[in-house]
Write an enzyme that holds these catalytic residues in place. Structure first.
Site, PDB file in Angstrom:
ATOM      1  N   LYS A 253      10.675  -8.436  -4.487  1.00  0.00           N
ATOM      2  CA  LYS A 253       9.412  -8.341  -5.228  1.00  0.00           C
ATOM      3  C   LYS A 253       9.618  -7.594  -6.543  1.00  0.00           C
ATOM      4  O   LYS A 253       9.178  -8.034  -7.603  1.00  0.00           O
ATOM      5  CB  LYS A 253       8.378  -7.620  -4.358  1.00  0.00           C
ATOM      6  CG  LYS A 253       7.244  -6.916  -5.096  1.00  0.00           C
ATOM      7  CD  LYS A 253       6.356  -6.214  -4.112  1.00  0.00           C
ATOM      8  CE  LYS A 253       5.467  -5.098  -4.581  1.00  0.00           C
ATOM      9  NZ  LYS A 253       5.911  -4.133  -5.524  1.00  0.00           N
ATOM     10  N   ASN A 254      10.303  -6.457  -6.458  1.00  0.00           N
ATOM     11  CA  ASN A 254      10.413  -5.609  -7.645  1.00  0.00           C
ATOM     12  C   ASN A 254      11.352  -6.182  -8.694  1.00  0.00           C
ATOM     13  O   ASN A 254      11.425  -5.667  -9.803  1.00  0.00           O
ATOM     14  CB  ASN A 254      10.846  -4.193  -7.258  1.00  0.00           C
ATOM     15  CG  ASN A 254       9.712  -3.436  -6.588  1.00  0.00           C
ATOM     16  OD1 ASN A 254       8.585  -3.922  -6.548  1.00  0.00           O
ATOM     17  ND2 ASN A 254      10.016  -2.270  -6.042  1.00  0.00           N
TER      18      ASN A 254
ATOM     19  N   ARG B 109       0.680  -3.186 -10.921  1.00  0.00           N
ATOM     20  CA  ARG B 109       1.225  -2.357 -11.980  1.00  0.00           C
ATOM     21  C   ARG B 109       2.392  -3.045 -12.691  1.00  0.00           C
ATOM     22  O   ARG B 109       2.608  -2.865 -13.888  1.00  0.00           O
ATOM     23  CB  ARG B 109       1.691  -1.015 -11.392  1.00  0.00           C
ATOM     24  CG  ARG B 109       2.310  -0.110 -12.409  1.00  0.00           C
ATOM     25  CD  ARG B 109       2.692   1.220 -11.788  1.00  0.00           C
ATOM     26  NE  ARG B 109       3.594   1.955 -12.656  1.00  0.00           N
ATOM     27  CZ  ARG B 109       3.217   2.805 -13.590  1.00  0.00           C
ATOM     28  NH1 ARG B 109       1.941   3.034 -13.783  1.00  0.00           N
ATOM     29  NH2 ARG B 109       4.102   3.428 -14.336  1.00  0.00           N
TER      30      ARG B 109
ATOM     31  N   ASP C 154      -0.323   0.053  -6.421  1.00  0.00           N
ATOM     32  CA  ASP C 154      -0.529   0.934  -5.278  1.00  0.00           C
ATOM     33  C   ASP C 154      -1.078   2.284  -5.706  1.00  0.00           C
ATOM     34  O   ASP C 154      -0.720   2.811  -6.746  1.00  0.00           O
ATOM     35  CB  ASP C 154       0.817   1.196  -4.587  1.00  0.00           C
ATOM     36  CG  ASP C 154       1.263  -0.012  -3.794  1.00  0.00           C
ATOM     37  OD1 ASP C 154       0.400  -0.813  -3.420  1.00  0.00           O
ATOM     38  OD2 ASP C 154       2.471  -0.124  -3.571  1.00  0.00           O
TER      39      ASP C 154
ATOM     40  N   ASP D  48      10.453   3.754  -1.618  1.00  0.00           N
ATOM     41  CA  ASP D  48       9.757   2.637  -0.977  1.00  0.00           C
ATOM     42  C   ASP D  48      10.125   2.460   0.495  1.00  0.00           C
ATOM     43  O   ASP D  48       9.537   1.622   1.178  1.00  0.00           O
ATOM     44  CB  ASP D  48      10.040   1.324  -1.737  1.00  0.00           C
ATOM     45  CG  ASP D  48       9.272   1.255  -3.046  1.00  0.00           C
ATOM     46  OD1 ASP D  48       8.413   2.126  -3.285  1.00  0.00           O
ATOM     47  OD2 ASP D  48       9.527   0.325  -3.828  1.00  0.00           O
TER      48      ASP D  48
END
Ligand code: UD1
Length: 434
Positions: free
Chosen positions: A22-23, A104, A128, A317
């Site tokens: 995802k990141n 974000r 988040d 995370d």
């Protein structure tokens, strides 16, 4: 409204394919703004944040098509779908505020837009609720590259007359997002940019690999000093997203917690070195294979102390998942969070399940709980949600995790994959009240 209903007491056994990160993919999508033409991303996870980022790009003039058929490479690569982004010559304008506030990562369009268009307008982003998450490092860096950055009615506006200018930039903190934004701005700047104290996360190395394939000149990718020689233009490419180390780590923690045995296919051990070392200290058996790694747990885990730090330190995370692990481990553990200031909000929910923990500033002390007992708890962010599901797997009775849209932001096919590993978990949709 959807929730996950988990009945505890099963072991996770079998294999799971790790999707692209995802990141990483969200920034690779932002990088597509840097070149006209078709960017193709593979190993794209089927998660909500990709949908939102695709909408952000569409709002900026791109045409995005998504092919969700899951491709699972037989070798060591990440699994996932395919995303095609067709970027016109004149993409740009203002990123939609409602979308940007949802994730974000959408602030990543700031650097590419100001570099290619000379102006970027991005609403102050959301994501988040895990800390103050300021943008000063992004703004200072862009200013050093010659942009003028203001906030106008809650919208961050970055402008430059002509091209950005290469500069020497020292980051006060190795911010992941700021490093990415500044690299994406510097690749089209005039002259050389040096970014010192840059973040070193594998997702940044992945972004640099894609930018380099597009024609960028980047030295030191994956190190804390990045040297970028600006070029006049870039070309769109096809790129495979790096495997999601946080998803892989979540399944590894789950295997240990449940006394299971899981082959994490596509997981990259080199990106999880400290995590796997800690899990071994806690009692896990880890076997490295050509196509991933296997994690097994046989007895009650031993408590470990964990301190989060920027990569290659222990990832923030994975902290909630490790706190859930500590709640059932023998002994007492001291956990220290150094990256975000309100990661521990989720401890309240874990406490509701019976965990024995005490927070003090950026530390939490976790003592072995006699037992965890299922009840209704709420996911407050993507990783906290995953951690509550893991806790539910080992709790007595039924745990209901609400607000699972947070989990859907970062975990593709979570329920299906856990069920395939033997978990008793279902997604339940509450009927709307008329
Ligand atoms: C990214 C990841 C997130 C991960 C984090 C740290 C994405 C989409 N998210 O978030 O999952 O937890 O890296 O590994 O990739 N900070 C400032 N000023 C700034 C920028 C950051 O003070 O200009 C602070 C933040 O408030 C935070 C810390 O620096 O306390 C780390 O933030 P950063 O590394 O930028 O994380 P993100 O890119 O937001």
């Amino acid at each position: 409204m959807e929730r996950f209903v988990v009945t505890g007491g099963t072991r996770l056994i079998g294999e799971v394919a790790v999707p692209g990160a995802k990141n990483s993919v969200l920034k690779l999508m932002a990088a597509s703004l840097l070149a006209p033409g078709r960017t193709v991303l593979t190993a794209v996870p089927d998660i909500l944040d990709v949908t939102v980022m695709a909408d952000v790009l569409t709002g900026l003039g791109a045409t995005v098509s998504r092919h969700r058929e899951w491709e699972t490479p037989s070798g060591g690569g990440a699994a996932g779908g395919r995303l095609c982004i067709d970027m016109p010559e004149d993409a740009g304008g203002a990123a939609d505020g409602d979308l940007v506030r949802r994730i974000r990562a959408s602030v990543a369009v700031l650097g590419p837009l100001v570099a290619r268009r000379g102006e970027a307008r991005v609403a102050l982003p959301g994501g988040d609720a895990i800390g103050s998450r300021a943008l000063d490092i992004h703004v200072n860096g862009l200013t050093q590259l010659g942009a003028v950055v203001d906030v106008e009615d809650g919208v961050l506006v970055a402008r430059t007359d002509g091209r950005l200018q290469g500069a020497s930039i020292w980051l006060d903190f190795p911010s992941v997002g700021a490093t990415e934004n500044l690299v994406m701005a510097a690749v089209l700047a005039k002259g050389t940019t040096v970014i010192d104290n840059a973040a070193r996360e594998p997702e940044i190395a992945d972004l640099c690999a894609m930018l380099t394939a597009m024609g960028a000149q980047i030295g030191g990718a994956g190190s804390s000093t990045l040297v970028v020689d600006g070029v006049d233009g870039l070309s769109a490419v096809e790129h495979e997203t790096v495997a999601d180390r946080i998803v892989a780590g979540t399944y590894a923690v789950g295997a240990l917690m449940t006394g299971g045995d899981v082959l994490i296919r596509g997981g990259r051990v080199e990106h999880l070195a400290i995590v796997l070392e800690k899990l071994v200290e806690a009692g896990a058996q880890v076997d490295v294979r050509g196509d991933g790694f296997r994690v097994a747990g046989s007895q009650r885990p031993r408590s470990i102390d964990v301190v989060t730090l920027p990569y290659p330190g222990f990832p923030t995370d994975l902290l909630p998942q490790v706190i859930a692990l500590e709640a059932i481990s023998s002994g007492t553990s001291l956990i220290t969070e150094n990256v975000f200031d309100s990661r521990f909000v989720f401890c309240r929910e874990l406490h509701t399940l019976g965990a024995d923990l005490r927070t003090d500033g950026h530390h939490v002390i976790v003592r072995q709980a006699a037992r965890l007992t299922g009840t209704r708890v709420m996911a407050s962010d993507v990783r906290a949600g995953a951690a509550l599901v893991l806790a539910g797997l080992v709790a007595d009775g039924v745990t209901e995790v609400t607000e699972v849209h947070h989990i859907d932001r970062g975990y593709a096919h979570f329920v299906e994959d856990l069920r395939a590993l033997g978990a008793d978990i279902t997604r339940v949709r509450d009927r709307a009240v008329a």
